[in-house]
Motif scaffolding. Structure first.
Motif, PDB file in Angstrom:
ATOM      1  N   LEU A  10      55.420  49.863  62.152  1.00 16.37           N
ATOM      2  CA  LEU A  10      55.098  48.958  61.039  1.00 16.37           C
ATOM      3  C   LEU A  10      56.277  48.020  60.781  1.00 16.37           C
ATOM      4  CD1 LEU A  10      53.398  51.116  58.243  1.00 16.37           C
ATOM      5  CD2 LEU A  10      52.472  49.058  59.259  1.00 16.37           C
ATOM      6  N   LEU A  11      57.474  48.610  60.853  1.00 17.02           N
ATOM      7  CA  LEU A  11      58.667  47.785  60.634  1.00 17.02           C
ATOM      8  C   LEU A  11      58.831  46.755  61.743  1.00 17.02           C
ATOM      9  CD1 LEU A  11      61.325  50.406  59.420  1.00 17.02           C
ATOM     10  CD2 LEU A  11      60.013  48.826  58.041  1.00 17.02           C
TER      11      LEU A  11
ATOM     12  N   ARG B  92      49.766  66.550  56.463  1.00 13.56           N
ATOM     13  CA  ARG B  92      50.984  66.087  55.797  1.00 13.56           C
ATOM     14  C   ARG B  92      52.124  67.034  56.168  1.00 13.56           C
ATOM     15  NH1 ARG B  92      49.861  61.940  52.444  1.00 13.56           N
ATOM     16  NH2 ARG B  92      47.724  61.829  51.689  1.00 13.56           N
TER      17      ARG B  92
ATOM     18  N   GLU C 191      50.915  58.563  59.990  1.00 11.56           N
ATOM     19  CA  GLU C 191      51.622  57.498  59.259  1.00 11.56           C
ATOM     20  C   GLU C 191      53.138  57.603  59.438  1.00 11.56           C
ATOM     21  OE1 GLU C 191      48.278  56.969  55.722  1.00 11.56           O
ATOM     22  OE2 GLU C 191      49.999  58.312  55.427  1.00 11.56           O
TER      23      GLU C 191
ATOM     24  N   VAL D 288      54.880  61.943  51.623  1.00 16.29           N
ATOM     25  CA  VAL D 288      53.538  61.536  51.181  1.00 16.29           C
ATOM     26  C   VAL D 288      52.712  60.924  52.325  1.00 16.29           C
ATOM     27  CG1 VAL D 288      54.224  61.190  48.770  1.00 16.29           C
ATOM     28  CG2 VAL D 288      54.349  59.280  50.373  1.00 16.29           C
ATOM     29  N   TYR D 289      53.341  60.768  53.473  1.00 20.15           N
ATOM     30  CA  TYR D 289      52.630  60.201  54.620  1.00 20.15           C
ATOM     31  C   TYR D 289      52.049  61.312  55.484  1.00 20.15           C
ATOM     32  CZ  TYR D 289      54.742  55.521  53.993  1.00 20.15           C
ATOM     33  OH  TYR D 289      55.102  54.293  53.523  1.00 20.15           O
TER      34      TYR D 289
ATOM     35  N   GLU E 225      64.453  60.396  51.426  1.00 17.86           N
ATOM     36  CA  GLU E 225      63.444  59.481  51.973  1.00 17.86           C
ATOM     37  C   GLU E 225      64.021  58.071  52.108  1.00 17.86           C
ATOM     38  OE1 GLU E 225      59.846  59.573  49.649  1.00 17.86           O
ATOM     39  OE2 GLU E 225      59.319  57.544  50.287  1.00 17.86           O
TER      40      GLU E 225
ATOM     41  N   LEU F 107      65.684  54.273  59.639  1.00 18.75           N
ATOM     42  CA  LEU F 107      64.600  53.785  60.502  1.00 18.75           C
ATOM     43  C   LEU F 107      64.633  52.265  60.671  1.00 18.75           C
ATOM     44  CD1 LEU F 107      61.635  56.045  59.338  1.00 18.75           C
ATOM     45  CD2 LEU F 107      62.931  56.204  61.460  1.00 18.75           C
TER      46      LEU F 107
ATOM     47  N   GLU G  28      53.859  56.308  62.782  1.00 20.43           N
ATOM     48  CA  GLU G  28      53.519  54.874  62.833  1.00 20.43           C
ATOM     49  C   GLU G  28      54.583  54.013  62.138  1.00 20.43           C
ATOM     50  OE1 GLU G  28      50.355  53.739  60.290  1.00 20.43           O
ATOM     51  OE2 GLU G  28      49.662  52.114  61.585  1.00 20.43           O
ATOM     52  N   PHE G  29      55.322  54.617  61.205  1.00 21.40           N
ATOM     53  CA  PHE G  29      56.225  53.864  60.333  1.00 21.40           C
ATOM     54  C   PHE G  29      57.176  52.905  61.075  1.00 21.40           C
ATOM     55  CE2 PHE G  29      59.758  53.066  57.510  1.00 21.40           C
ATOM     56  CZ  PHE G  29      59.134  52.809  56.310  1.00 21.40           C
ATOM     57  N   PRO G  30      57.907  53.378  62.112  1.00 23.23           N
ATOM     58  CA  PRO G  30      58.830  52.448  62.809  1.00 23.23           C
ATOM     59  C   PRO G  30      58.091  51.257  63.430  1.00 23.23           C
ATOM     60  CG  PRO G  30      59.271  54.721  63.425  1.00 23.23           C
ATOM     61  CD  PRO G  30      57.982  54.730  62.673  1.00 23.23           C
TER      62      PRO G  30
ATOM     63  N   THR H 256      53.267  44.342  55.352  1.00 18.62           N
ATOM     64  CA  THR H 256      53.758  45.676  55.713  1.00 18.62           C
ATOM     65  C   THR H 256      54.240  46.399  54.475  1.00 18.62           C
ATOM     66  OG1 THR H 256      54.477  44.686  57.764  1.00 18.62           O
ATOM     67  CG2 THR H 256      55.307  46.871  57.294  1.00 18.62           C
TER      68      THR H 256
ATOM     69  N   LEU I 246      58.586  61.521  55.845  1.00 23.91           N
ATOM     70  CA  LEU I 246      58.179  60.964  54.549  1.00 23.91           C
ATOM     71  C   LEU I 246      57.062  61.857  54.007  1.00 23.91           C
ATOM     72  CD1 LEU I 246      58.228  57.206  55.609  1.00 23.91           C
ATOM     73  CD2 LEU I 246      60.014  58.505  54.469  1.00 23.91           C
TER      74      LEU I 246
ATOM     75  N   MET J  98      52.960  49.879  52.871  1.00 21.52           N
ATOM     76  CA  MET J  98      53.849  51.030  52.652  1.00 21.52           C
ATOM     77  C   MET J  98      53.802  51.477  51.198  1.00 21.52           C
ATOM     78  SD  MET J  98      57.241  49.884  54.684  1.00 21.52           S
ATOM     79  CE  MET J  98      57.237  49.445  56.392  1.00 21.52           C
TER      80      MET J  98
ATOM     81  N   ARG K 237      49.635  49.801  67.578  1.00 22.31           N
ATOM     82  CA  ARG K 237      50.274  50.892  66.827  1.00 22.31           C
ATOM     83  C   ARG K 237      49.516  52.195  67.034  1.00 22.31           C
ATOM     84  NH1 ARG K 237      50.492  47.520  62.102  1.00 22.31           N
ATOM     85  NH2 ARG K 237      48.966  48.857  61.086  1.00 22.31           N
TER      86      ARG K 237
ATOM     87  N   ARG L  59      58.408  60.315  65.968  1.00 18.41           N
ATOM     88  CA  ARG L  59      58.777  59.129  65.180  1.00 18.41           C
ATOM     89  C   ARG L  59      59.977  58.408  65.803  1.00 18.41           C
ATOM     90  NH1 ARG L  59      60.690  60.095  59.141  1.00 18.41           N
ATOM     91  NH2 ARG L  59      62.465  60.951  60.284  1.00 18.41           N
TER      92      ARG L  59
ATOM     93  N   ARG M  29      50.615  53.214  50.444  1.00 17.41           N
ATOM     94  CA  ARG M  29      50.593  54.561  51.007  1.00 17.41           C
ATOM     95  C   ARG M  29      51.350  55.537  50.116  1.00 17.41           C
ATOM     96  NH1 ARG M  29      51.495  53.959  57.525  1.00 17.41           N
ATOM     97  NH2 ARG M  29      49.400  53.251  57.988  1.00 17.41           N
TER      98      ARG M  29
ATOM     99  N   GLY N 275      49.763  58.537  48.285  1.00 16.26           N
ATOM    100  CA  GLY N 275      50.338  59.827  48.668  1.00 16.26           C
ATOM    101  C   GLY N 275      50.875  60.610  47.486  1.00 16.26           C
ATOM    102  N   ASN N 276      51.313  59.900  46.438  1.00 16.77           N
ATOM    103  CA  ASN N 276      51.855  60.589  45.264  1.00 16.77           C
ATOM    104  C   ASN N 276      50.777  61.205  44.385  1.00 16.77           C
ATOM    105  OD1 ASN N 276      54.710  60.635  45.275  1.00 16.77           O
ATOM    106  ND2 ASN N 276      54.713  58.425  45.044  1.00 16.77           N
TER     107      ASN N 276
END
Lengths: 263, 389
Positions: free
Chosen positions: A112-113, A141, A105, A100-101, B278, B285, A108-110, B2, A98, B6, A121, A157, B9, B13-14
């Motif tokens: 978070l889900l 990044r 991050e 922008v992460y 993405e 994911l 960490e994403f999975p 969550t 991703l 997200m 985490r 990840r 972020r 991030g943008n």
């Protein structure tokens, strides 16, 4: 050994114009826990299609695929997402991080889900980044990383949630030889230490050298299913230890060497 | 939680892209609220000025008076009812007599409405004390717009011709004793104010008047010959005119709103192309399609939330400054036919601010949802490879 994936007479057709293109023509396979297997074949042989169906990202046209005792064809989108979230890890040719992460991050994403607590985490992410030797890139990044580093983030990840099955589609296609070997060594180590099942789709000879089982596909059919007794990976390993991979990334001296202890 | 994390972020991030969107949206927020505030302020000011200059606490109209029938004006007056004697003497009620006349400024002929009022009245803001002036000619006052139309200045003499109640033409020279500036055109345009007793004598209608203006606190009397018109009824027309004019402003309102929404819609739609890999990854994911839609809708909506924050930071001081100091209107707007002061004070109500924010939030969520909904229909395998669209 426990069966993790069972492919039963799998057929997959894609509509093209007025007709269909048959990507898989009655494939039958069984994958057991802890395998380090590659689906090998030229472009269009059906390896990515098979990987996508095993990964519940696509559905069979005919036949069935049982992943961790669940029939892919009968899963609702929600159930498929649940399976991917909890049990499957994906590694892509283009890393698919991703953008922008940060590295942290992304890894960490999975978690978070999975709604894991912040403390857990953080611990998991740092531990996983240690395995792949990227603890110094936590705040970077993806655009600031090399291709090899990006793929290591993608591995982290995929592994951070300790999946039972990791599906890797051409994971080394965009990497140079040195980085390819390092990535493969990392994955092999994780496979060995964590008993995670890895299934690759590849036509990269470097990957083939590491595989414990090679399934050759051609024109949508399995043409060879073999377990090479004398894998050339030993030679490749020696090649990488001759200085192609920096000491910092050397698995034997990296924190990933303590993988077993960490678990 | 969550999802919020997200979406946040992604927004952070943008970077610049997010801030550009947020600024455009905040600009829209501020502009819409400001324009609506200005209209609200204008409306309030117009009503207040109309009350101050023309209506006071309300008006009793002679039964025969019809403001839409100019031919009946001369015969619409009636004697002030005796039941108002006490209020009349205390100047809590002011009679105004209407009559038609013609003036001849500079050799031209101009029809006017003559309004007779007692010089020592205190219910209206009109400077009627100027009508007490001594002299051979009858003193009159008029609004600046009327004076400009007739090309008259203070102390100018002009011939006035009128007809008495019997229809006989009379003429006399009148002297301009004063010119007043008002934002209420209905006491200015085409009108000349003169002493009530003079006009009564001129028209041979002793003790007569056309309307009776009351002080606000005076109890209302129900008289069949003098129906009472309250402030709401008398300002209804002013409010309707402002509402009609505000429709023109609504065009700008929607242009600005559309600009902001296009910016958000554009960003979100472009995201489908730019972020399809993405999106495929998110699905791989373990996110459901519903979650992806929620995430992108939330992301768009958060733009609006951030815009509120940013808009508050830079817009609030502007609102306060204009609400306190007013806005000078440089052009001559008297010809608009709607009361408009030289200085306008925007008026911001909680309803206006909350209403605008809620409206934009809902619209923003909708334009974010639409492309997100399109995303959800992508085939994840194509999305991952970046070839879904």
């Amino acid at each position: 050994m426990k069966t993790i994936v069972e492919v039963k007479n799998l057929v997959k057709k894609f509509p093209i114009g007025d007709g269909f293109f048959t990507a898989l023509k009655g494939v039958n396979l069984i994958f057991t826990e802890g395998e380090f297997t590659g689906l090998v074949g030229p472009s269009g042989s059906g390896k990515t299609t098979l990987l996508n169906i095993i990964g519940t990202l696509d559905v069979p046209t005919d036949g069935d695929v049982i992943v961790l005792s669940k029939s892919v064809g009968n899963l609702s989108p929600k159930e498929a997402a649940q399976l991917r979230k909890e049990e499957l890890g994906f590694i892509f040719q283009n890393y698919n991080l991703l953008p922008v992460y940060t590295v942290f991050e992304n890894v960490e994403f999975p978690l978070l889900l999975l709604k894991m607590s912040a403390g857990e985490r953080k611990q998991r992410v740092l531990e996983t980044l240690e395995w792949v030797g990227l603890t110094d890139k936590v705040k970077s990044r993806p655009s600031q990383l090399s291709g090899g580093e990006c793929q290591r983030v993608a591995i982290a990840r995929a592994m951070v949630k300790r999946p039972r099955l990791v599906l890797a589609d051409e994971p080394t296609a965009n990497l140079d030889a040195a980085n390819s070997h390092h990535i493969l060594q990392t994955m092999e180590k994780l496979n060995r230490e964590l008993k995670t099942t890895f299934i690759f789709a590849t036509h990269d000879e470097k990957v083939i050298g590491y595989l414990h089982r090679i399934i050759r596909l051609a024109d949508g059919k399995v043409v060879e299913d073999s377990s090479p007794l004398n894998s050339p990976k030993g030679d490749l390993k020696s090649e990488s230890s001759q200085g192609t991979i920096t000491n910092n990334n050397d698995l034997d001296s990296s924190p990933s060497g303590r993988l077993g202890g960490a678990l | 939680m969550t999802m919020i994390k997200m979406a946040l972020r992604s927004l952070i991030g943008n970077g610049l892209k997010t801030w550009l969107n947020v600024f455009v949206l905040s600009f829209t927020f501020v502009l819409i609220i400001f324009m609506q505030g200005l209209l609200e302020g204008w409306n309030r000011q117009a009503v207040t000025d109309t009350v101050t200059w023309e209506i006071a606490g309300g008006q009793y109209w002679s039964q025969k008076y019809d403001p839409y029938d100019p031919f009946s004006i001369d015969s619409s007056a009636a004697v002030v009812p005796s039941s108002f004697r006490k209020e009349y003497d205390a100047h809590d009620i002011e009679p105004v007599l209407y009559a038609k006349g013609t003036i001849y400024p500079g050799g031209r002929m101009q029809g006017v409405l003559l309004k007779g009022i007692r010089p020592d009245q205190h219910l209206l803001a009109l400077p009627t004390y100027l009508l007490k002036a001594d002299g051979a000619e009858i003193p009159v006052i008029m609004g600046a717009h009327m004076a400009k139309q007739a090309n008259l200045k203070v102390n100018d003499l002009v011939t006035l011709r009128w007809r008495d109640v019997n229809g006989t033409f009379e003429a006399v020279d009148i002297r301009v004793a004063g010119i007043f500036r008002t934002s209420v055109p209905t006491v200015d345009i085409g009108q000349i104010w003169l002493p009530l007793d003079e006009l009564q004598k001129m028209t041979l209608q002793p003790n007569a008047c056309t309307i009776l203006i009351t002080k606000p606190e005076i109890p209302i009397q129900q008289l069949s010959a003098w129906p009472f018109k309250d402030q709401t009824e008398l300002t209804k027309q002013t409010a309707a005119m402002i509402q009609a004019k505000s429709k023109g402003y609504n065009v700008f309102y929607f242009i600005f709103l559309s600009m902001a929404l296009i910016a958000i819609f554009d960003t979100q739609t472009l995201s489908i192309f730019r972020r399809q890999r993405e999106i495929g990854t998110l699905v791989a994911l373990g996110m459901t399609q519903k979650q992806v839609v929620s995430l992108f809708t939330l992301e768009g909506t958060m733009n609006a939330l951030l815009a509120i924050l940013v808009g508050t930071i830079w817009g609030l001081p502007i609102f306060v400054a204009f609400a306190v100091n007013g806005i000078h209107i440089p052009m001559d707007v008297s010809s608009f036919g709607v009361p408009m002061a030289d200085k306008m004070f925007p008026y911001f109500t909680l309803k206006l601010v909350a209403g605008t924010i809620s409206f934009i939030m809902v619209i923003t969520a909708l334009v974010s949802y639409w492309p997100a909904h399109k995303i959800a229909r992508m085939k994840p395998t194509d999305a991952i490879r970046g070839k879904a669209l």
